[in-house]
Motif scaffolding. Structure first.
Motif, PDB file in Angstrom:
ATOM      1  N   MET A   1     -52.120  51.420  40.493  1.00  0.00           N
ATOM      2  CA  MET A   1     -50.735  51.759  40.858  1.00  0.00           C
ATOM      3  C   MET A   1     -49.786  50.821  40.100  1.00  0.00           C
ATOM      4  N   THR A   2     -48.760  51.418  39.553  1.00  0.00           N
ATOM      5  CA  THR A   2     -47.770  50.630  38.819  1.00  0.00           C
ATOM      6  C   THR A   2     -46.634  50.248  39.747  1.00  0.00           C
ATOM      7  N   LEU A   3     -46.352  48.961  39.775  1.00  0.00           N
ATOM      8  CA  LEU A   3     -45.266  48.476  40.615  1.00  0.00           C
ATOM      9  C   LEU A   3     -43.972  48.435  39.816  1.00  0.00           C
ATOM     10  N   THR A   4     -42.950  48.975  40.389  1.00  0.00           N
ATOM     11  CA  THR A   4     -41.630  48.942  39.749  1.00  0.00           C
ATOM     12  C   THR A   4     -40.941  47.635  40.092  1.00  0.00           C
ATOM     13  N   PRO A   5     -40.487  46.883  39.073  1.00  0.00           N
ATOM     14  CA  PRO A   5     -39.800  45.621  39.370  1.00  0.00           C
ATOM     15  C   PRO A   5     -38.596  45.860  40.276  1.00  0.00           C
ATOM     16  N   VAL A   6     -38.457  44.990  41.213  1.00  0.00           N
ATOM     17  CA  VAL A   6     -37.338  45.083  42.149  1.00  0.00           C
ATOM     18  C   VAL A   6     -36.159  44.289  41.597  1.00  0.00           C
ATOM     19  N   GLU A   7     -35.015  44.943  41.486  1.00  0.00           N
ATOM     20  CA  GLU A   7     -33.815  44.250  41.025  1.00  0.00           C
ATOM     21  C   GLU A   7     -33.379  43.229  42.068  1.00  0.00           C
ATOM     22  N   PRO A   8     -32.983  42.022  41.647  1.00  0.00           N
ATOM     23  CA  PRO A   8     -32.504  41.042  42.621  1.00  0.00           C
ATOM     24  C   PRO A   8     -31.223  41.532  43.296  1.00  0.00           C
ATOM     25  N   LEU A   9     -31.101  41.204  44.555  1.00  0.00           N
ATOM     26  CA  LEU A   9     -29.896  41.580  45.272  1.00  0.00           C
ATOM     27  C   LEU A   9     -28.685  40.917  44.636  1.00  0.00           C
ATOM     28  N   PRO A  10     -27.574  41.615  44.549  1.00  0.00           N
ATOM     29  CA  PRO A  10     -26.371  40.994  43.980  1.00  0.00           C
ATOM     30  C   PRO A  10     -25.900  39.839  44.851  1.00  0.00           C
ATOM     31  N   GLU A  11     -25.371  38.840  44.182  1.00  0.00           N
ATOM     32  CA  GLU A  11     -24.836  37.693  44.913  1.00  0.00           C
ATOM     33  C   GLU A  11     -23.663  38.147  45.760  1.00  0.00           C
ATOM     34  N   ARG A  12     -23.622  37.702  46.983  1.00  0.00           N
ATOM     35  CA  ARG A  12     -22.538  38.114  47.861  1.00  0.00           C
ATOM     36  C   ARG A  12     -21.237  37.460  47.414  1.00  0.00           C
ATOM     37  N   GLU A  13     -20.163  38.208  47.481  1.00  0.00           N
ATOM     38  CA  GLU A  13     -18.843  37.654  47.182  1.00  0.00           C
ATOM     39  C   GLU A  13     -17.820  38.265  48.106  1.00  0.00           C
ATOM     40  N   VAL A  14     -16.794  37.486  48.375  1.00  0.00           N
ATOM     41  CA  VAL A  14     -15.666  37.941  49.176  1.00  0.00           C
ATOM     42  C   VAL A  14     -14.411  37.733  48.347  1.00  0.00           C
ATOM     43  N   ARG A  15     -13.628  38.789  48.185  1.00  0.00           N
ATOM     44  CA  ARG A  15     -12.378  38.705  47.426  1.00  0.00           C
ATOM     45  C   ARG A  15     -11.211  38.863  48.395  1.00  0.00           C
ATOM     46  N   VAL A  16     -10.285  37.921  48.330  1.00  0.00           N
ATOM     47  CA  VAL A  16      -9.115  37.923  49.203  1.00  0.00           C
ATOM     48  C   VAL A  16      -7.855  37.839  48.351  1.00  0.00           C
ATOM     49  N   ARG A  17      -6.854  38.597  48.731  1.00  0.00           N
ATOM     50  CA  ARG A  17      -5.550  38.576  48.047  1.00  0.00           C
ATOM     51  C   ARG A  17      -4.513  38.004  48.997  1.00  0.00           C
ATOM     52  N   ALA A  18      -3.687  37.092  48.493  1.00  0.00           N
ATOM     53  CA  ALA A  18      -2.614  36.492  49.292  1.00  0.00           C
ATOM     54  C   ALA A  18      -1.321  36.514  48.485  1.00  0.00           C
ATOM     55  N   PRO A  19      -0.191  36.755  49.150  1.00  0.00           N
ATOM     56  CA  PRO A  19       1.078  36.874  48.439  1.00  0.00           C
ATOM     57  C   PRO A  19       1.743  35.527  48.202  1.00  0.00           C
ATOM     58  N   GLY A  20       2.698  35.519  47.289  1.00  0.00           N
ATOM     59  CA  GLY A  20       3.633  34.412  47.204  1.00  0.00           C
ATOM     60  C   GLY A  20       4.769  34.620  48.196  1.00  0.00           C
ATOM     61  N   LYS A  21       5.663  33.650  48.244  1.00  0.00           N
ATOM     62  CA  LYS A  21       6.781  33.741  49.194  1.00  0.00           C
ATOM     63  C   LYS A  21       8.071  33.299  48.535  1.00  0.00           C
ATOM     64  N   ILE A  22       9.159  33.713  49.151  1.00  0.00           N
ATOM     65  CA  ILE A  22      10.458  33.117  48.857  1.00  0.00           C
ATOM     66  C   ILE A  22      11.064  32.663  50.182  1.00  0.00           C
ATOM     67  N   ASN A  23      11.951  31.707  50.097  1.00  0.00           N
ATOM     68  CA  ASN A  23      12.714  31.261  51.259  1.00  0.00           C
ATOM     69  C   ASN A  23      14.076  31.943  51.203  1.00  0.00           C
ATOM     70  N   LEU A  24      14.290  32.896  52.088  1.00  0.00           N
ATOM     71  CA  LEU A  24      15.591  33.549  52.136  1.00  0.00           C
ATOM     72  C   LEU A  24      16.665  32.560  52.563  1.00  0.00           C
ATOM     73  N   SER A  25      16.275  31.649  53.419  1.00  0.00           N
ATOM     74  CA  SER A  25      17.132  30.527  53.794  1.00  0.00           C
ATOM     75  C   SER A  25      16.247  29.305  53.942  1.00  0.00           C
ATOM     76  N   LEU A  26      16.738  28.179  53.490  1.00  0.00           N
ATOM     77  CA  LEU A  26      16.019  26.911  53.636  1.00  0.00           C
ATOM     78  C   LEU A  26      17.033  25.830  53.986  1.00  0.00           C
ATOM     79  N   ARG A  27      16.955  25.375  55.232  1.00  0.00           N
ATOM     80  CA  ARG A  27      17.876  24.343  55.719  1.00  0.00           C
ATOM     81  C   ARG A  27      17.055  23.100  56.037  1.00  0.00           C
ATOM     82  N   VAL A  28      17.508  21.965  55.507  1.00  0.00           N
ATOM     83  CA  VAL A  28      16.708  20.749  55.501  1.00  0.00           C
ATOM     84  C   VAL A  28      17.436  19.639  56.245  1.00  0.00           C
TER      85      VAL A  28
END
Length: 312
Positions: A1-28
């Motif tokens: 019987m011929t064994l078919t090579p098993v492809e390695p599982l893909p490395e797990r990754e998590v992709r996250v997107r985050a926005p930039g900001k502006i300060n509509l008002s900034l009081r110091v």
């Protein structure tokens, strides 16, 4: 019987997107004994994004791509790696992670690109490590990383008090459209606050935000004309003093009919509020034609905070 090579599982990754900001008002307020300034600010998250990809690793490392990637630190001083350490300590995780940052928010531009990276890193590692924290718990942890990080997890529009980390969601209606004149030369936030102290030191005690009532009414009404008239930044004079050339994009935006124009945060990015998406493109074209910006961006807001884009 011929064994078919098993492809390695893909490395797990998590992709996250985050926005930039502006300060509509900034009081110091005036600097307090701990060295910090009490703030009253109105944040808006806008559609200029950082993306962070987290993958398992034996160590905690970081790489960067995108515009100005060469000036972003990749050691422990990077706010995203700091966020990883704070999260790991909170939940008792010893695992490593590699973070890959894809820059879209201007570096040292007053739009909180580093804080967006930190917010994205918190959410990415929470997902990768399956820690199961709620968004409210992550926002609480974020306050220990940096003052703007909690808002980049929350997103949309919010009032910030304290150092900006004590957040109250703000009611808004509709979308607001912006054009940004970006400078590749950054401005140090600490230098801007130092110059602010030298110029006038702020009002005594914490600002209470009462002067922003017209701005809040404009947001609730979805009225860009009223919002433009209410934009405010106590740090703008200090930023202009350190970088007098910022007067040029401010003037160009006004001449091109911006409803309001302001230095974003500690600068040097200049934000111009447009009547519409098409007008934002016209403002961007005016910035480009006049040669007052190294790069030009357009965006709209408010948008959501950090979000998982993919998790394999």
């Amino acid at each position: 019987m011929t064994l078919t090579p098993v492809e390695p599982l893909p490395e797990r990754e998590v992709r996250v997107r985050a926005p930039g900001k502006i300060n509509l008002s900034l009081r110091v307020g005036a600097r307090e004994e701990d060295g910090y300034h009490p703030l009253s600010t109105v944040f808006q998250a806008v559609s200029v994004f950082e993306e962070v990809v987290a993958t398992p690793s034996s160590d905690r490392t970081l790489s960067v791509a995108g515009v100005q990637a060469d000036v972003v630190p990749t050691d422990g001083t990077n706010l995203a790696l700091r966020a990883v350490e704070v999260l790991a300590g909170h939940v008792g995780v010893d695992e490593g992670v590699h973070l890959h940052l894809e820059k879209g928010v201007p570096v040292a531009g007053g739009m909180a690109g580093g804080s967006a990276d930190a917010a994205a890193a918190l959410l990415a590692c929470d997902t990768l490590w399956a820690t199961g924290l709620s968004r409210a718990e992550l926002i609480e942890i974020a306050a220990h990383v940096g003052a703007d990080v909690p808002f980049l997890l929350m997103g949309h529009t919010a009032v910030g008090q304290g150092r900006g980390h004590l957040l109250t969601p703000a009611l808004t209606r509709g979308d607001f459209h912006w054009a940004f004149a970006v400078q590749d030369r950054g401005l140090s936030t600490s230098d801007v606050y130092t110059r602010f102290d030298e110029l006038h030191g702020g009002v005594p005690g914490p600002p209470d935000g009462q002067d922003d009532v017209p701005l809040m009414h404009a947001l609730r009404a979805g009225d860009p004309h009223a919002l433009g008239a209410a934009l405010h930044n106590d740090l703008q004079m200090a930023s202009l003093d350190l970088d007098p050339m910022l007067a040029e994009p401010l003037a160009v935006a006004e001449d091109a009919g911006a409803l309001g124009v302001i230095v974003s945060g500690s600068g040097p990015t200049v934000a111009a509020l447009a009547r519409s998406r098409q007008h934002a493109l016209a403002l961007a074209a005016a910035f480009t034609a006049s040669g007052v910006a190294d790069r030009v961006l357009t965006a709209s807001g408010p948008v959501a905070g950090a979000r998982v884009v993919s998790s394999d």
